[in-house]
Design a protein around this motif. Structure first.
Motif, mmCIF file in Angstrom:
data_model
loop_
_atom_site.group_PDB
_atom_site.id
_atom_site.type_symbol
_atom_site.label_atom_id
_atom_site.label_comp_id
_atom_site.label_asym_id
_atom_site.label_seq_id
_atom_site.Cartn_x
_atom_site.Cartn_y
_atom_site.Cartn_z
ATOM 1 N N GLU A 68 0.829 -1.202 0.000
ATOM 2 C CA GLU A 68 0.000 0.000 0.000
ATOM 3 C C GLU A 68 0.868 1.260 0.000
ATOM 4 O O GLU A 68 0.559 2.244 -0.682
ATOM 5 C CB GLU A 68 -0.929 0.009 1.212
ATOM 6 C CG GLU A 68 -2.095 -0.970 1.109
ATOM 7 C CD GLU A 68 -2.930 -1.017 2.388
ATOM 8 O OE1 GLU A 68 -2.661 -0.195 3.292
ATOM 9 O OE2 GLU A 68 -3.835 -1.868 2.468
ATOM 10 N N GLU A 69 1.956 1.231 0.776
ATOM 11 C CA GLU A 69 2.880 2.365 0.793
ATOM 12 C C GLU A 69 3.468 2.592 -0.603
ATOM 13 O O GLU A 69 3.546 3.731 -1.083
ATOM 14 C CB GLU A 69 4.011 2.117 1.785
ATOM 15 C CG GLU A 69 3.586 2.097 3.244
ATOM 16 C CD GLU A 69 4.748 1.739 4.165
ATOM 17 O OE1 GLU A 69 5.899 1.681 3.665
ATOM 18 O OE2 GLU A 69 4.514 1.503 5.358
ATOM 19 N N LEU A 70 3.898 1.510 -1.227
ATOM 20 C CA LEU A 70 4.483 1.621 -2.557
ATOM 21 C C LEU A 70 3.447 2.057 -3.589
ATOM 22 O O LEU A 70 3.763 2.799 -4.524
ATOM 23 C CB LEU A 70 5.105 0.278 -2.966
ATOM 24 C CG LEU A 70 6.366 -0.114 -2.183
ATOM 25 C CD1 LEU A 70 6.696 -1.587 -2.405
ATOM 26 C CD2 LEU A 70 7.549 0.759 -2.594
ATOM 27 N N ALA A 71 2.210 1.611 -3.409
ATOM 28 C CA ALA A 71 1.136 2.046 -4.312
ATOM 29 C C ALA A 71 0.855 3.533 -4.132
ATOM 30 O O ALA A 71 0.656 4.265 -5.118
ATOM 31 C CB ALA A 71 -0.126 1.221 -4.048
ATOM 32 N N ASP A 72 0.868 4.009 -2.884
ATOM 33 C CA ASP A 72 0.653 5.431 -2.620
ATOM 34 C C ASP A 72 1.755 6.274 -3.253
ATOM 35 O O ASP A 72 1.526 7.419 -3.657
ATOM 36 C CB ASP A 72 0.607 5.701 -1.109
ATOM 37 C CG ASP A 72 -0.660 5.170 -0.465
ATOM 38 O OD1 ASP A 72 -1.631 4.907 -1.196
ATOM 39 O OD2 ASP A 72 -0.675 5.013 0.771
ATOM 40 N N ASP A 73 2.968 5.712 -3.333
ATOM 41 C CA ASP A 73 4.086 6.416 -3.962
ATOM 42 C C ASP A 73 4.071 6.279 -5.477
ATOM 43 O O ASP A 73 4.949 6.815 -6.164
ATOM 44 C CB ASP A 73 5.428 5.875 -3.440
ATOM 45 C CG ASP A 73 5.697 6.297 -2.006
ATOM 46 O OD1 ASP A 73 5.115 7.298 -1.571
ATOM 47 O OD2 ASP A 73 6.494 5.617 -1.325
ATOM 48 N N GLY A 74 3.075 5.558 -5.997
ATOM 49 C CA GLY A 74 2.962 5.400 -7.440
ATOM 50 C C GLY A 74 3.934 4.406 -8.039
ATOM 51 O O GLY A 74 4.204 4.442 -9.242
#
Length: 313
Positions: free
Chosen positions: A290-296
C-alpha cells in the motif's frame, strides 16, 4: 554564551572585517590546489548534476560513482529519461541500492517536466528548480550552484560542522544560514560551495584532520585554537538492514524481474521469515505494498482469492 559570542553567529564578524577576504581566498586556493575527483565536478550539465545530487542523498559517494555512470550510459539526457519506462528507472534504482525508490520516480517525473514545461532547458535559479518534482531547497540550490553558478550558500551537515568549529557559530539553522551567506563571495557559488563541502568532507570530518589535510582555516579556527572539536548534534540515521526501506527495495527489485507476482510468492522472496499468518506475513506485506502504491510505484490487484502485485508502468 556571552553577548560577544552571540554576536559571532549573526554574520562573519567573528573572523574580523580585515580577514574576510583572506578567509575566502585561503579556502578557494586550498580547494583548487587539490580536491577529491568526482565525475559530476567535471561537468556543468544540470541534468548530470541533478542525477548526482539525487543519488547522493544518504548514499556514500564512492558507491554513487558507478551508479551515476551506469545511469547516464542508459539515460544520457533528460529527454531520454523522460521517455523511459518508469518501472525500468525504479528497478535500476533498487538494483544499485540507491535508497528510497520514490527518488527514482521523482527524478523521472522531473525530467518530464523539463521537457514538457521548459522545452528541454533546465531552469537556472533555486526557486525555479524547486518547482521540479522531488527537488527540495538543498538539491535546487546545489544544481543552481554547480550547473549555473547561480546558487546561494549551501548549508549541509558538513558545512554546519565546519562553521560550528571554525567560527563558534551556535547550533541553530538560522545562524548557520546567516554565516554561510556572509562568507560566500558574490557570484562564486560553484567554487565556494564545492570548496566548503570539501573542507567538511576531508579536513573537518567527525574526526578532524586539520594538519594532515592542510586545513586552510587553521589560523582563524576557534576549535583549532582551543582544542574543542565538538560538533553540532546530527540526527542518527536509522539502520538499513531489516528496515521497511530495505524490504520496499526488495519488492521493487523482484517485481522488476517479473511481470507480476502473487502475495505469498513475493513474501517468501523478500524475507526468509515470511509466514502468511505471522507477524511478518500477509498483513505486513499488504501494508508495504500500500505504501508503494501510494508512492505510485506498484499496482495491487485482488483477483478472486489471490492478491497480485506488479510494478506500475
Amino acid at each position: 554564551m556571552t553577548d560577544e559570542e552571540g554576536d559571532r553567529s549573526d554574520g562573519v564578524e567573528g573572523i574580523g572585517d580585515g580577514d574576510i577576504d583572506a578567509v575566502r581566498g585561503a579556502l578557494v586556493s586550498w580547494y583548487e590546489a587539490d580536491h577529491r575527483s568526482f565525475p559530476w565536478r567535471e561537468t556543468d550539465d544540470p541534468y548530470e548534476i541533478l542525477v548526482s545530487e539525487v543519488m547522493s542523498q544518504q548514499t556514500q559517494l564512492d558507491r554513487v560513482i558507478d551508479a551515476w555512470h551506469d545511469f547516464l550510459d542508459r539515460w544520457p539526457t533528460a529527454e531520454v529519461l523522460a521517455a523511459a519506462d518508469r518501472a525500468d528507472v525504479v528497478a535500476f534504482w533498487s538494483d544499485h541500492s540507491l535508497g528510497y525508490n520514490n527518488r527514482a520516480k521523482y527524478l523521472h517525473e522531473a525530467a518530464g517536466q523539463v521537457i514538457e514545461e521548459y522545452d528541454g532547458d533546465f531552469p537556472e535559479s533555486p526557486a525555479e528548480l524547486s518547482e521540479l518534482m522531488g527537488v527540495g531547497p538543498y538539491t535546487a540550490n546545489a544544481v543552481a550552484s554547480f550547473a549555473f553558478n547561480n546558487g546561494d550558500a549551501v548549508v549541509d551537515t558538513n558545512v554546519k560542522r565546519v562553521l560550528y568549529r571554525a567560527f563558534d557559530v551556535e547550533d541553530d539553522d538560522a545562524a548557520f544560514e546567516r554565516v554561510a551567506a556572509g562568507l560566500m563571495p558574490e557570484g562564486k557559488s560553484r567554487v565556494w560551495n564545492n570548496a566548503i563541502m570539501e573542507l567538511g568532507g576531508v579536513a573537518c570530518g567527525k574526526t578532524p584532520r586539520c594538519d594532515e589535510a592542510g586545513c586552510p582555516w587553521r589560523q582563524w579556527c576557534h576549535a583549532y585554537g582551543t582544542g574543542d572539536f565538538t560538533a553540532p548534534d546530527v540526527p542518527t540515521q536509522p539502520t538499513f538492514d531489516g528496515s521497511r526501506r530495505q524490504f520496499r527495495g526488495r519488492v521493487v527489485r523482484f517485481l522488476g524481474e517479473h511481470d507480476e507476482m502473487g502475495l505469498d510468492t513475493l513474501g517468501h522472496r523478500i524475507r526468509v521469515d515470511y509466514t502468511p499468518d505471522g507477524e511478518h506475513g500477509r498483513e505486513w506485506l499488504r501494508e508495504l505494498l500500500e505504501e508503494l502504491a501510494d508512492d505510485g510505484l506498484v499496482e495491487v490487484e485482488e483477483t478472486g482469492d489471490e492478491t497480485i502485485a506488479r510494478l506500475r508502468s
